[in-house]
Motif scaffolding. Sequence first.
Motif, PDB file in Angstrom:
ATOM      1  N   GLU A  95     -79.365 -60.127 -98.134  1.00 45.05           N
ATOM      2  CA  GLU A  95     -80.037 -59.351 -96.961  1.00 45.05           C
ATOM      3  C   GLU A  95     -79.285 -59.797 -95.746  1.00 45.05           C
ATOM      4  OE1 GLU A  95     -83.857 -60.799 -99.251  1.00 45.05           O
ATOM      5  OE2 GLU A  95     -81.980 -61.819 -98.654  1.00 45.05           O
ATOM      6  N   SER A  96     -79.505 -59.007 -94.630  1.00 45.45           N
ATOM      7  CA  SER A  96     -79.009 -59.239 -93.218  1.00 45.45           C
ATOM      8  C   SER A  96     -79.765 -58.380 -92.325  1.00 45.45           C
ATOM      9  CB  SER A  96     -77.428 -58.915 -93.497  1.00 45.45           C
ATOM     10  OG  SER A  96     -77.280 -57.448 -93.587  1.00 45.45           O
ATOM     11  N   GLY A  97     -79.574 -58.928 -91.105  1.00 40.26           N
ATOM     12  CA  GLY A  97     -80.174 -57.866 -90.064  1.00 40.26           C
ATOM     13  C   GLY A  97     -81.281 -58.659 -89.455  1.00 40.26           C
ATOM     14  N   GLY A  98     -81.535 -59.823 -89.775  1.00 38.52           N
ATOM     15  CA  GLY A  98     -82.864 -60.441 -89.045  1.00 38.52           C
ATOM     16  C   GLY A  98     -82.231 -60.882 -87.888  1.00 38.52           C
ATOM     17  N   GLY A  99     -83.274 -61.434 -87.154  1.00 41.01           N
ATOM     18  CA  GLY A  99     -83.151 -62.155 -85.912  1.00 41.01           C
ATOM     19  C   GLY A  99     -84.250 -62.092 -84.911  1.00 41.01           C
ATOM     20  N   LEU A 100     -84.092 -62.604 -83.763  1.00 37.69           N
ATOM     21  CA  LEU A 100     -85.031 -62.700 -82.602  1.00 37.69           C
ATOM     22  C   LEU A 100     -85.163 -61.438 -81.871  1.00 37.69           C
ATOM     23  CD1 LEU A 100     -87.072 -64.353 -81.093  1.00 37.69           C
ATOM     24  CD2 LEU A 100     -85.188 -65.421 -79.639  1.00 37.69           C
ATOM     25  N   VAL A 101     -86.366 -60.675 -81.643  1.00 36.97           N
ATOM     26  CA  VAL A 101     -86.432 -59.545 -80.867  1.00 36.97           C
ATOM     27  C   VAL A 101     -87.878 -59.550 -79.901  1.00 36.97           C
ATOM     28  CG1 VAL A 101     -87.512 -58.554 -82.666  1.00 36.97           C
ATOM     29  CG2 VAL A 101     -86.252 -57.130 -80.936  1.00 36.97           C
ATOM     30  N   GLN A 102     -87.840 -59.065 -79.106  1.00 37.86           N
ATOM     31  CA  GLN A 102     -88.969 -58.978 -78.122  1.00 37.86           C
ATOM     32  C   GLN A 102     -89.889 -58.012 -78.787  1.00 37.86           C
ATOM     33  OE1 GLN A 102     -87.640 -58.234 -74.073  1.00 37.86           O
ATOM     34  NE2 GLN A 102     -87.993 -60.433 -73.647  1.00 37.86           N
ATOM     35  N   ALA A 103     -91.214 -58.154 -78.424  1.00 40.39           N
ATOM     36  CA  ALA A 103     -92.229 -57.226 -79.015  1.00 40.39           C
ATOM     37  C   ALA A 103     -92.054 -55.806 -78.598  1.00 40.39           C
ATOM     38  CB  ALA A 103     -93.604 -57.759 -78.519  1.00 40.39           C
ATOM     39  N   GLY A 104     -92.014 -54.829 -79.429  1.00 45.72           N
ATOM     40  CA  GLY A 104     -91.775 -53.517 -78.841  1.00 45.72           C
ATOM     41  C   GLY A 104     -90.413 -53.095 -79.313  1.00 45.72           C
ATOM     42  N   CYS A 163     -79.975 -54.678 -97.556  1.00 45.86           N
ATOM     43  CA  CYS A 163     -80.017 -55.377 -98.609  1.00 45.86           C
ATOM     44  C   CYS A 163     -78.971 -54.862 -99.526  1.00 45.86           C
ATOM     45  CB  CYS A 163     -81.416 -55.652 -99.186  1.00 45.86           C
ATOM     46  SG  CYS A 163     -81.566 -56.394-100.872  1.00 45.86           S
ATOM     47  N   ALA A 164     -77.942 -55.505 -99.629  1.00 44.54           N
ATOM     48  CA  ALA A 164     -76.661 -55.281-100.737  1.00 44.54           C
ATOM     49  C   ALA A 164     -76.952 -55.541-102.120  1.00 44.54           C
ATOM     50  CB  ALA A 164     -75.616 -55.611-100.035  1.00 44.54           C
ATOM     51  N   TYR A 167     -82.681 -50.399 -97.198  1.00 42.10           N
ATOM     52  CA  TYR A 167     -82.848 -50.861 -95.790  1.00 42.10           C
ATOM     53  C   TYR A 167     -84.195 -50.750 -95.522  1.00 42.10           C
ATOM     54  CZ  TYR A 167     -77.827 -48.981 -95.508  1.00 42.10           C
ATOM     55  OH  TYR A 167     -76.429 -48.709 -95.691  1.00 42.10           O
ATOM     56  N   LEU A 168     -84.441 -51.673 -94.264  1.00 46.74           N
ATOM     57  CA  LEU A 168     -85.629 -51.568 -93.697  1.00 46.74           C
ATOM     58  C   LEU A 168     -85.507 -51.449 -92.262  1.00 46.74           C
ATOM     59  CD1 LEU A 168     -88.912 -51.793 -94.596  1.00 46.74           C
ATOM     60  CD2 LEU A 168     -88.768 -54.229 -93.858  1.00 46.74           C
ATOM     61  N   GLY A 180     -83.322 -61.477-102.969  1.00 45.19           N
ATOM     62  CA  GLY A 180     -82.817 -62.186-102.108  1.00 45.19           C
ATOM     63  C   GLY A 180     -83.078 -63.444-101.578  1.00 45.19           C
ATOM     64  N   GLN A 181     -82.287 -63.952-100.665  1.00 43.94           N
ATOM     65  CA  GLN A 181     -82.543 -65.365-100.214  1.00 43.94           C
ATOM     66  C   GLN A 181     -83.413 -65.301 -98.916  1.00 43.94           C
ATOM     67  OE1 GLN A 181     -79.936 -63.553 -99.323  1.00 43.94           O
ATOM     68  NE2 GLN A 181     -79.403 -63.833 -97.296  1.00 43.94           N
ATOM     69  N   GLY A 182     -83.720 -64.174 -98.422  1.00 40.32           N
ATOM     70  CA  GLY A 182     -84.446 -63.915 -97.421  1.00 40.32           C
ATOM     71  C   GLY A 182     -83.921 -64.016 -96.008  1.00 40.32           C
ATOM     72  N   THR A 183     -84.541 -63.262 -95.086  1.00 44.02           N
ATOM     73  CA  THR A 183     -83.740 -63.331 -93.676  1.00 44.02           C
ATOM     74  C   THR A 183     -85.174 -63.265 -92.675  1.00 44.02           C
ATOM     75  OG1 THR A 183     -82.356 -62.117 -92.046  1.00 44.02           O
ATOM     76  CG2 THR A 183     -83.772 -60.798 -93.378  1.00 44.02           C
ATOM     77  N   GLN A 184     -84.833 -64.242 -91.782  1.00 44.05           N
ATOM     78  CA  GLN A 184     -85.908 -64.692 -90.705  1.00 44.05           C
ATOM     79  C   GLN A 184     -85.991 -63.462 -89.630  1.00 44.05           C
ATOM     80  OE1 GLN A 184     -88.120 -67.176 -90.418  1.00 44.05           O
ATOM     81  NE2 GLN A 184     -89.159 -66.136 -88.923  1.00 44.05           N
ATOM     82  N   VAL A 185     -87.109 -62.945 -89.607  1.00 44.13           N
ATOM     83  CA  VAL A 185     -87.471 -62.332 -88.290  1.00 44.13           C
ATOM     84  C   VAL A 185     -88.519 -62.609 -87.390  1.00 44.13           C
ATOM     85  CG1 VAL A 185     -88.559 -59.803 -87.778  1.00 44.13           C
ATOM     86  CG2 VAL A 185     -86.913 -59.760 -89.584  1.00 44.13           C
ATOM     87  N   THR A 186     -88.169 -62.873 -86.003  1.00 44.84           N
ATOM     88  CA  THR A 186     -89.020 -63.296 -85.274  1.00 44.84           C
ATOM     89  C   THR A 186     -89.439 -62.489 -83.883  1.00 44.84           C
ATOM     90  OG1 THR A 186     -88.124 -65.641 -85.776  1.00 44.84           O
ATOM     91  CG2 THR A 186     -89.367 -65.420 -83.423  1.00 44.84           C
TER      92      THR A 186
END
Length: 123
Positions: free
Chosen positions: A6-15, A22-23, A79-80, A114-120
């Motif tokens: 997986e890739s593409g996680g991260g920190l984002v503001q609400a909205g 995921c490859a 993709y998600l 997959g190993q997981g990706t953090q979304v905050t």
Amino acid sequence: QVQLVESGGGLVQAGGSLRLSCAASGRTFSSRAMGWFLQAPGKQRELVAAMDGGGSTKVADSVKGRFTISRDNAKNTVYLQMNSLKPEDTAVYFCAARGGWGLGRVADDYNYWGQGTQVTVSS
């Protein structure tokens, strides 16, 4: 054997929005159902969205209208797309693959992870 990254996680503001990718390894990707799950601390892994080998989808009520699952069989990638993110979407997101074609609705339906990706999502 199938490996998922997986890739593409991260920190984002609400909205805001994020797109997870995921490859998958292997030559049988197009015939497998794929899913995205989330797991918040202290909670069980739960389905976010899934797509079977024919393109039929299942999306959790909590994200319906905001999240979209898609796949590119030529790239062995699922993709998600996550829009209008909320703080309660914060979790580790996992990609999963089934051994076959049909939709899986619970974690036990899936054979590979997959190993997981953090979304905050901050408020």
